[in-house]
Scaffold this motif. Structure first.
Motif, short mmCIF file in Angstrom:
data_model
loop_
_atom_site.label_atom_id
_atom_site.label_comp_id
_atom_site.label_asym_id
_atom_site.label_seq_id
_atom_site.Cartn_x
_atom_site.Cartn_y
_atom_site.Cartn_z
N ILE A 499 0.85 -1.20 0.00
CA ILE A 499 0.00 0.00 0.00
C ILE A 499 0.87 1.24 0.00
CG2 ILE A 499 -1.69 1.31 1.34
CD1 ILE A 499 -2.72 -1.38 2.42
N SER A 500 1.95 1.19 0.83
CA SER A 500 2.85 2.35 0.91
C SER A 500 3.50 2.64 -0.44
CB SER A 500 3.93 2.09 1.97
OG SER A 500 4.82 3.17 2.05
N ARG A 501 3.94 1.58 -1.12
CA ARG A 501 4.58 1.78 -2.44
C ARG A 501 3.58 2.33 -3.45
NH1 ARG A 501 7.29 -3.02 -1.08
NH2 ARG A 501 5.76 -4.26 -2.24
N ALA A 502 2.37 1.82 -3.41
CA ALA A 502 1.35 2.30 -4.35
C ALA A 502 1.04 3.77 -4.12
CB ALA A 502 0.08 1.46 -4.21
N ILE A 503 0.90 4.16 -2.88
CA ILE A 503 0.63 5.57 -2.56
C ILE A 503 1.83 6.43 -2.96
CG2 ILE A 503 0.25 7.20 -0.66
CD1 ILE A 503 -1.28 4.95 0.78
N LEU A 504 3.05 5.90 -2.70
CA LEU A 504 4.26 6.66 -3.04
C LEU A 504 4.35 6.91 -4.54
CD1 LEU A 504 6.99 7.85 -2.16
CD2 LEU A 504 7.99 5.56 -2.47
N GLN A 505 4.09 5.87 -5.33
CA GLN A 505 4.21 6.02 -6.78
C GLN A 505 3.16 6.97 -7.36
OE1 GLN A 505 6.74 4.93 -8.59
NE2 GLN A 505 7.58 4.12 -6.63
N SER A 506 2.02 7.08 -6.71
CA SER A 506 0.94 7.95 -7.22
C SER A 506 1.00 9.37 -6.67
CB SER A 506 -0.42 7.34 -6.89
OG SER A 506 -0.61 7.29 -5.49
N ASP A 507 1.97 9.62 -5.79
CA ASP A 507 2.07 10.95 -5.16
C ASP A 507 2.76 11.91 -6.14
OD1 ASP A 507 2.45 13.18 -3.55
OD2 ASP A 507 2.80 11.98 -1.75
N THR A 508 2.01 12.83 -6.73
CA THR A 508 2.52 13.76 -7.75
C THR A 508 3.36 14.88 -7.14
OG1 THR A 508 0.47 15.04 -7.59
CG2 THR A 508 0.58 13.32 -9.28
N ALA A 509 3.35 15.02 -5.83
CA ALA A 509 4.11 16.10 -5.19
C ALA A 509 5.58 15.73 -5.04
CB ALA A 509 3.52 16.41 -3.82
N SER A 511 9.25 14.11 -6.49
CA SER A 511 10.04 13.83 -7.69
C SER A 511 10.45 12.37 -7.67
CB SER A 511 11.29 14.73 -7.72
OG SER A 511 12.16 14.39 -6.64
N GLU A 512 11.00 11.89 -8.82
CA GLU A 512 11.43 10.50 -8.90
C GLU A 512 12.56 10.23 -7.92
OE1 GLU A 512 10.31 7.84 -10.47
OE2 GLU A 512 8.59 9.11 -10.98
N LYS A 513 13.45 11.21 -7.79
CA LYS A 513 14.57 11.03 -6.87
C LYS A 513 14.07 10.93 -5.43
CE LYS A 513 19.05 12.94 -5.60
NZ LYS A 513 20.04 14.02 -5.82
N GLU A 514 13.10 11.78 -5.08
CA GLU A 514 12.54 11.73 -3.73
C GLU A 514 11.83 10.40 -3.46
OE1 GLU A 514 11.56 16.38 -2.67
OE2 GLU A 514 10.19 15.29 -4.00
N LYS A 515 11.19 9.90 -4.50
CA LYS A 515 10.51 8.60 -4.36
C LYS A 515 11.53 7.49 -4.13
CE LYS A 515 6.42 9.78 -7.12
NZ LYS A 515 5.65 9.48 -8.34
N GLN A 516 12.66 7.55 -4.88
CA GLN A 516 13.70 6.54 -4.71
C GLN A 516 14.30 6.60 -3.30
OE1 GLN A 516 16.51 7.19 -7.86
NE2 GLN A 516 15.10 6.49 -9.48
N MET A 517 14.50 7.84 -2.81
CA MET A 517 15.05 8.00 -1.47
C MET A 517 14.08 7.47 -0.41
SD MET A 517 16.75 11.80 -1.83
CE MET A 517 17.06 11.90 -0.06
N GLU A 518 12.80 7.71 -0.65
CA GLU A 518 11.79 7.23 0.31
C GLU A 518 11.72 5.70 0.32
OE1 GLU A 518 9.17 7.60 3.35
OE2 GLU A 518 10.37 9.19 2.39
N GLU A 519 11.84 5.09 -0.85
CA GLU A 519 11.85 3.62 -0.92
C GLU A 519 13.06 3.05 -0.21
OE1 GLU A 519 11.56 2.35 -4.95
OE2 GLU A 519 9.36 2.48 -4.97
N ALA A 520 14.22 3.72 -0.37
CA ALA A 520 15.45 3.26 0.29
C ALA A 520 15.30 3.36 1.80
CB ALA A 520 16.64 4.08 -0.19
N ARG A 521 14.70 4.47 2.25
CA ARG A 521 14.48 4.62 3.69
C ARG A 521 13.57 3.53 4.23
NH1 ARG A 521 10.77 5.65 6.83
NH2 ARG A 521 9.32 6.04 5.13
N ALA A 522 12.49 3.25 3.51
CA ALA A 522 11.54 2.22 3.93
C ALA A 522 12.21 0.85 3.98
CB ALA A 522 10.34 2.19 2.99
#
Length: 651
Positions: A499-509, A511-522
């Protein structure tokens, strides 16, 4: 004990006096039988038979028993003496008429006077030598059973100890035909007078009561005691003729089988015309000397009688006495000769099995009372387990005996360890169930937002992470989650990863880099959680390992305490056997100097003494470490990891 055995009735009476009123008071307890009951039935022409109702009474007695049995010719007043021991006028039938009354062996169980948690078992036997009895073998079996079951055997006879009285005690010469001490390796039984030293480990002390005694206690014009009178009557004749051998045999048997002996004399209680109403007569109506002698008899029996024990000092309870009686009667009825060693070993097998069951039952009861699942930690559960195991082990040690190969103790160890593992599993299950329910309750609002698409908007992932963190924090604040708290949280958070990944990927606010950093943190958080759970599991395994070492050490310590007690008892047995044989050996050697016919026997006695000395020396050199190592090896086989710290268990 020796002082009491040598004491005169006057000295014994001066040491302590139990009045009849004191006896009545001490015996008027709810656990006492109201009246005697037949334990072993002996109907003429039929085989011996155990009375099941009486057996059940014995089986319910878990206290140590002191068993006093009385044997003798019929119509010699045996039952009257037993009633005196019971503190009653009536109870055992006196049988004052021509026909003997008591058939078989009758039992009366009473609280022991002035001894807490002991039971006095009185056994009154049918009169020996009844002329109306068809089966004369029956008397020999009654005598043998009295010897087998008692800790004090009273032989009651009339008049003096003359040749006629000795001849009537021919049953003692038949003991080696009726009772065997040891089983041979091939399964047969060994016996004979030459093996009488083994009988000493089983046989009771011996009291000879002489009724209606009229002689003056003098020898060669000098006063003597009752015991000196008895020992003089048991002197052997010199010579090796058949007549001398016949004269000596019963005396030798009494001396060999019963090294602890006492003689007590009684005047006639009342005139012959009043004997038929002896039960109804007040003490004031009886001859004063007889009353005094009867009190001295009771005092002596109460002071000197010991608990019934088995070789090695294991104390017999009523429960064990019932099993012994049943075993001996069954053996006799099968046409075989009772073997004391075989009976004890068979009894040990049954008792040790029951000891394991009782110990496990004790453990289950205690842990059910003291353990509340789930526990906050594995250490809490192991602590309760350790307490309950220790008490259960004490229950086992108290009841078990002759577990020489430690089969039953090892079985108990394995059983309790299995029980512990089962409680650990149940503890985890209860903790998991509780934690899952708690997390479900705490995450209700989060789930509603997910289903309502609240997080499907810009910065929704940040809001989702914050709400999830709030659930986690509230979860940590909740008490009594148990040992599966971290594992349950890990599984819960893993269930939210998709669920977290799905919400993260759909969050338009983002950037791709921020999403990658968030995935690494998770991912880093998940890895850290996994490490923490694994560390907790490793710590729990180490705690269980330490508990197994503790358990092994506790078993060894309790085993060594028990063995120390058994060792002391065996040394005491050997001491008594050696003293008895040494005394006989010395007398035989002295007689052999003037009587060539006794030289062979004297030589054999000396060999017995030397053999006993060697056995006693081996017992003294017994190594506790060797036996403790046997248990340690068993621990290692069951728990291989104990090898690492095995040596430390002996420190």
């Amino acid at each position: 004990m020796e002082d009491l055995l040598a004491a005169t009735p006057e000295a014994l009476q001066g040491a302590r006096s139990l009045t009849l009123s004191q006896l009545f008071l001490s015996l008027s307890l709810p656990s006492a039988m109201e009246a005697p009951m037949c334990l072993i039935e002996s109907n003429d022409g039929e085989e011996l038979r155990i009375n099941r109702e009486a057996l059940q009474i014995l089986q319910r007695i878990r206290h140590p028993v002191v068993v006093v049995s009385i044997v003798g010719l019929y119509r010699t007043g045996k039952s009257y003496l037993m009633n005196r021991l019971a503190g009653k006028r009536t109870g055992f039938s006196l049988g004052c008429e021509m026909q003997a009354n008591t058939k078989g062996i009758w039992m009366w169980c009473l609280p022991y006077p002035d001894r807490k948690d002991q039971t006095l078992v009185l056994l009154d036997t049918e009169g020996l030598g009844d002329v109306d009895k068809a089966d004369k073998q029956n008397d020999s079996w009654i005598f043998a059973l009295s010897v087998l079951l008692s800790s004090t055997l009273v032989y009651n006879s009339m008049g003096t100890i003359d040749q006629s009285a000795i001849d009537k005690l021919h049953y003692v010469t038949e003991l080696t035909e009726r009772i065997k001490a040891k089983a041979s390796p091939g399964g047969s039984v060994d016996g004979g007078l030459e093996d009488s030293i083994e009988y000493l480990r089983f046989f009771p002390s011996f009291v000879w009561t002489l009724r209606d005694f009229t002689l003056q206690l003098k020898l060669n014009g000098k006063p003597i005691t009752e015991n000196e009178y008895l020992e003089n009557a048991l002197k052997l004749k010199k010579g090796d003729t058949p007549d001398v051998q016949l004269f000596n045999l019963p005396r030798k048997c009494i001396r060999f089988f019963f090294p602890t002996r006492k003689c007590l004399i009684f005047d006639r209680p009342t005139s012959r015309k009043n004997l038929h109403r002896l039960e109804q007569m007040e003490e004031s109506e009886l001859e004063p000397d007889f009353v005094e002698q009867a009190n001295q008899f009771c005092n002596y029996i109460f002071w000197t009688s010991k608990e019934k024990t088995l070789p090695g000092g294991h104390v017999v309870t009523g429960h064990l006495l019932a099993k012994l009686a049943e075993s001996y009667v069954e053996t006799i009825c099968s046409g075989k000769v009772p073997c004391m060693e075989s009976s004890v070993l068979a009894l040990a097998e049954m008792e040790n099995t029951a000891a394991v069951e009782e110990a496990v039952s004790c453990y289950e009861k205690l842990i059910g009372q003291r353990l509340s699942l789930p526990t906050e930690s594995i250490q809490e559960l192991l602590g309760v387990h350790a307490e309950c195991e220790k008490e259960a082990l004490q229950v086992f040690m108290k009841r078990a005996f002759k577990d020489d190969e430690l089969r039953f103790q090892i079985k108990l160890m394995k059983t309790l360890d299995d029980r512990k593992e089962e409680y650990c599993r149940r503890n985890e299950q209860e903790s998991s169930k509780h934690c899952q329910a708690l997390l479900a309750s705490l995450s209700v609002e989060l789930e509603e937002k997910v289903h309502s698409w609240v997080y499907s908007q810009p910065n929704g992932h940040k809001q989702f992470v914050e709400d999830l963190k709030d659930v986690e924090e509230r979860y940590y604040r909740e008490p009594k989650k148990g040992v599966m708290a971290e594992e349950a949280l890990k599984q819960f958070l893993e269930g939210k990863d998709a669920i977290s990944r799905a919400i993260l990927q759909s969050d338009t606010a983002l950037s791709e880099k921020e999403k990658q950093m968030e995935e690494a943190r998770a991912q880093a958080d998940a890895t850290q959680r996994e490490q923490e759970v694994q560390q907790q599991k490793q710590a729990e395994l180490e705690q269980k390992k330490q508990d197994q070492q503790r358990s092994c050490q506790e078993n060894i310590q309790q085993l060594m305490l028990k063995m120390k007690h058994v060792h002391e008892q065996i040394l005491e047995e050997h001491k008594k056997m050696l003293e008895s044989r040494l005394a006989v050996s010395i007398s035989r050697e002295q007689e052999a100097l003037v009587n060539e016919g006794l030289q062979v026997e004297a030589g054999r006695m000396k060999e017995d003494v030397q053999d006993l000395r060697e056995k006693s020396a081996r017992v003294k050199e017994f190594s506790w470490t060797n036996t403790a190592m046997l248990l340690l090896i068993a621990c290692r086989n069951y728990w291989p990891q104990i090898i690492e710290k095995g040596v430390g268990l002996f420190m």
